[in-house]
Design an enzyme around this catalytic site. Structure first.
Site, PDB file in Angstrom:
ATOM      1  N   LYS A  71       8.312 -11.787 -21.912  1.00 45.85           N
ATOM      2  CA  LYS A  71       9.849 -12.185 -21.443  1.00 45.85           C
ATOM      3  C   LYS A  71      10.668 -11.948 -23.060  1.00 45.85           C
ATOM      4  O   LYS A  71       9.845 -12.288 -24.080  1.00 45.85           O
ATOM      5  CB  LYS A  71      10.116 -13.458 -20.806  1.00 45.85           C
TER       6      LYS A  71
ATOM      7  N   GLY B 279      24.749 -15.755  -1.007  1.00 49.15           N
ATOM      8  CA  GLY B 279      24.765 -14.677  -2.102  1.00 49.15           C
ATOM      9  C   GLY B 279      24.594 -13.205  -1.447  1.00 49.15           C
ATOM     10  O   GLY B 279      23.421 -12.834  -1.317  1.00 49.15           O
ATOM     11  N   VAL B 280      25.621 -12.469  -1.157  1.00 47.93           N
ATOM     12  CA  VAL B 280      25.519 -11.241  -0.937  1.00 47.93           C
ATOM     13  C   VAL B 280      25.830 -10.284  -2.013  1.00 47.93           C
ATOM     14  O   VAL B 280      26.710  -9.351  -1.889  1.00 47.93           O
ATOM     15  CB  VAL B 280      26.199 -10.845   0.349  1.00 47.93           C
ATOM     16  N   GLY B 281      25.085 -10.441  -3.182  1.00 46.19           N
ATOM     17  CA  GLY B 281      25.237  -9.361  -4.196  1.00 46.19           C
ATOM     18  C   GLY B 281      24.319  -8.188  -4.158  1.00 46.19           C
ATOM     19  O   GLY B 281      24.094  -7.716  -3.109  1.00 46.19           O
TER      20      GLY B 281
ATOM     21  N   VAL C 269      21.205  -7.853  -4.228  1.00 48.63           N
ATOM     22  CA  VAL C 269      19.814  -7.992  -3.433  1.00 48.63           C
ATOM     23  C   VAL C 269      20.494  -8.494  -2.181  1.00 48.63           C
ATOM     24  O   VAL C 269      19.882  -8.008  -1.108  1.00 48.63           O
ATOM     25  CB  VAL C 269      18.859  -8.972  -3.941  1.00 48.63           C
TER      26      VAL C 269
HETATM   27  P1  NAD Z   1      23.711 -10.621  -8.162  1.00 44.71           P
HETATM   28  O1  NAD Z   1      24.666 -11.162  -9.235  1.00 44.71           O
HETATM   29  O2  NAD Z   1      24.017  -9.287  -7.725  1.00 44.71           O
HETATM   30  O3  NAD Z   1      24.189 -11.364  -6.886  1.00 44.71           O
HETATM   31  C1  NAD Z   1      24.350 -12.571  -6.589  1.00 44.71           C
HETATM   32  C2  NAD Z   1      25.278 -13.042  -5.628  1.00 44.71           C
HETATM   33  O4  NAD Z   1      25.307 -14.567  -5.553  1.00 44.71           O
HETATM   34  C3  NAD Z   1      26.851 -12.713  -6.256  1.00 44.71           C
HETATM   35  O5  NAD Z   1      27.389 -12.276  -5.209  1.00 44.71           O
HETATM   36  C4  NAD Z   1      27.255 -14.011  -6.710  1.00 44.71           C
HETATM   37  O6  NAD Z   1      28.752 -14.123  -6.365  1.00 44.71           O
HETATM   38  C5  NAD Z   1      26.820 -14.977  -5.725  1.00 44.71           C
HETATM   39  N1  NAD Z   1      26.843 -16.459  -5.939  1.00 44.71           N
HETATM   40  C6  NAD Z   1      26.638 -16.963  -7.251  1.00 44.71           C
HETATM   41  N2  NAD Z   1      26.839 -18.199  -7.001  1.00 44.71           N
HETATM   42  C7  NAD Z   1      26.729 -18.635  -5.835  1.00 44.71           C
HETATM   43  C8  NAD Z   1      26.907 -19.656  -5.021  1.00 44.71           C
HETATM   44  N3  NAD Z   1      26.980 -21.109  -5.466  1.00 44.71           N
HETATM   45  N4  NAD Z   1      26.959 -19.799  -3.676  1.00 44.71           N
HETATM   46  C9  NAD Z   1      26.970 -18.429  -3.073  1.00 44.71           C
HETATM   47  N5  NAD Z   1      26.897 -17.356  -3.601  1.00 44.71           N
HETATM   48  C10 NAD Z   1      26.782 -17.272  -5.123  1.00 44.71           C
HETATM   49  O7  NAD Z   1      22.300 -11.053  -8.329  1.00 44.71           O
HETATM   50  P2  NAD Z   1      21.068 -10.144  -7.538  1.00 44.71           P
HETATM   51  O8  NAD Z   1      20.550  -9.037  -8.433  1.00 44.71           O
HETATM   52  O9  NAD Z   1      21.410  -9.971  -6.118  1.00 44.71           O
HETATM   53  O10 NAD Z   1      19.942 -11.307  -7.741  1.00 44.71           O
HETATM   54  C11 NAD Z   1      20.169 -12.138  -6.784  1.00 44.71           C
HETATM   55  C12 NAD Z   1      18.863 -13.454  -7.053  1.00 44.71           C
HETATM   56  O11 NAD Z   1      17.711 -12.746  -7.070  1.00 44.71           O
HETATM   57  C13 NAD Z   1      19.041 -13.945  -8.513  1.00 44.71           C
HETATM   58  O12 NAD Z   1      18.538 -15.344  -8.475  1.00 44.71           O
HETATM   59  C14 NAD Z   1      18.252 -13.108  -9.205  1.00 44.71           C
HETATM   60  O13 NAD Z   1      17.412 -13.858 -10.241  1.00 44.71           O
HETATM   61  C15 NAD Z   1      17.083 -12.901  -8.118  1.00 44.71           C
HETATM   62  N6  NAD Z   1      15.923 -11.725  -8.279  1.00 44.71           N
HETATM   63  C16 NAD Z   1      16.850 -10.514  -8.302  1.00 44.71           C
HETATM   64  C17 NAD Z   1      16.080  -9.346  -8.619  1.00 44.71           C
HETATM   65  C18 NAD Z   1      16.621  -7.911  -8.662  1.00 44.71           C
HETATM   66  O14 NAD Z   1      16.049  -7.149  -8.556  1.00 44.71           O
HETATM   67  N7  NAD Z   1      18.019  -7.837  -8.937  1.00 44.71           N
HETATM   68  C19 NAD Z   1      14.732  -9.306  -8.639  1.00 44.71           C
HETATM   69  C20 NAD Z   1      14.025 -10.705  -8.584  1.00 44.71           C
HETATM   70  C21 NAD Z   1      14.670 -11.800  -8.558  1.00 44.71           C
END
Ligand code: NAD
Length: 352
Positions: free
Chosen positions: A80, A185-187, A189
């Site tokens: 990391k 969280g509908v970002g 992933v």
């Molecule tokens: P992202 O930022 O695209 O999506 C996260 C979503 O959560 C956003 O829409 C944000 O507005 C929302 N959010 C933040 N705080 C919140 C809350 N208190 N209540 C409700 N919604 C909230 O991130 P991502 O890439 O989709 O990743 C999501 C999670 O998965 C993270 O914890 C990340 O570490 C983990 N993760 C992601 C990946 C990847 O490939 N992107 C891989 C492994 C783990």
């Protein structure tokens, strides 16, 4: 500040500090274990209060990557990088070029990738200075199109496969038709996961702090929107945390009713002892680093050049891995977290 006596030091192979006065770069790279291959792990940029906080993060996160890659049967070690700086105000091209030089100085023992505070754009800058960077180029997408290096579609697919395994184990169901899932969280992933679940016939409840993300899920997938604090108490089959860590804590546990917790967020348990609380409540917890490994699998295939079909098949391996974790935990009366860690260590010791 000592490394060797640090509480989070776990026989890490190498911990290197990097500084570049011209760009202001202050960074640490930790290689935890490279017995299965070069250490791969994201480059996080964070406004750490002090160096010690950054060291703690890099030691813990690099160790976590060793376990994650071993459990996912990847020929990778755990590493990391952390950059000490504000990801909103502290970024510059020179900073990431200097970071690329820093990564390059390790000669490929550490391969970097995007993480919190960094993305494809920063990976592309680093790729100007080192070839030991993943997620910087165009990739073939699952549907045959093209996508950038963002691994989140693969993470979403892995979580989907993991939810199928959890539903089969806990509810005895071989399909997801009518299964009720609450997604926090509908970002990137979470929305990808929601699409896959919808196509499989699941019913969705969603929340997000970004109203536009909620609206997208409601309009495109017919999901039901709920308030941020209402997501825990829903009468659903699966709670899928896809936003932040430490989301399973004493407060949320008072409300949580779902018999399954399976989502993408890292470090979902606020404290490791909560795994035992969940076990006693017969809540099946899919260990986060096992179910969210699709992203690291994706990054690994980008490096090795495997086909999309091979990538998909490898991600689908998350299902049998979780089923083994669930079964062994049930047989031995211990937590799924304990079995996941044990299986990762077994794979580390025996090889893949
Ligand atoms: P992202 O930022 O695209 O999506 C996260 C979503 O959560 C956003 O829409 C944000 O507005 C929302 N959010 C933040 N705080 C919140 C809350 N208190 N209540 C409700 N919604 C909230 O991130 P991502 O890439 O989709 O990743 C999501 C999670 O998965 C993270 O914890 C990340 O570490 C983990 N993760 C992601 C990946 C990847 O490939 N992107 C891989 C492994 C783990």
């Amino acid at each position: 500040m000592s490394v060797f006596t640090h509480i989070d030091f776990d026989h890490h192979e190498q911990v290197v500090y990097g500084h570049d006065q011209a760009s202001g770069l202050k960074a640490i790279i930790a290689i935890h274990d490279s017995s299965l291959g070069p250490a791969l792990g994201g480059c996080r940029m964070w406004n750490y209060a002090n160096d010690d906080e950054a060291l703690r993060d890099v030691l813990r996160l690099s160790r976590g990557m060793t376990y994650k890659s071993a459990l996912a049967r990847l020929p990778l070690g755990g590493g990391k990088a952390v950059i000490i700086g504000d990801p909103h105000t502290g970024k510059s091209e020179a900073l990431f070029q200097a970071m690329g030089d820093f990564v390059d100085s390790l000669g490929g023992r550490y391969i970097t990738a995007a993480d919190s505070g960094t993305g494809v754009a920063e990976m592309q800058i680093m790729a100007e200075r080192t070839r030991h960077v993943a997620g910087a180029g165009q990739r073939e997408a699952f549907d045959g199109g093209s996508r950038d290096g963002d691994p989140s579609p693969s993470t979403a697919y892995g979580v989907f496969v993991g939810i199928q395994a959890a539903v089969a184990h806990r509810l005895g169901r071989s399909d997801l038709q009518g299964i009720r899932v609450a997604i926090q969280g509908v970002g990137q992933v979470g929305f990808g996961l929601a699409k896959l679940l919808k196509a499989a016939g699941a019913q969705l409840w969603v929340t997000d702090i970004q109203p536009a993300n909620v609206q997208r899920a409601v309009e495109q997938l017919g999901a039901t929107a709920v308030g941020q604090n209402d997501i825990y108490g829903l009468d659903v089959d699966v709670f899928a945390p896809c936003a932040l860590g430490a989301i399973v804590n004493p407060q949320t546990l008072e409300a949580l009713r779902a018999p399954i917790i399976a989502g993408a967020a890292n470090n979902q348990l606020a404290d490791a002892s909560l795994a035992e609380t969940l076990r006693r409540r017969e809540c099946l917890y899919a260990p986060d680093y096992a179910i969210n490994a699709g992203g690291i699998i994706d990054v690994c295939y980008e490096r090795t050049g495997g086909s999309v079909a091979q990538l998909k098949a490898h991600i689908e391996g998350i299902g049998p891995t979780l089923t083994e974790i669930f079964q062994r935990a049930a047989d031995e009366g211990v937590t799924t977290s304990e079995i996941a860690d044990r299986m990762a260590r077994e794979r580390l010791q025996r090889g893949l």
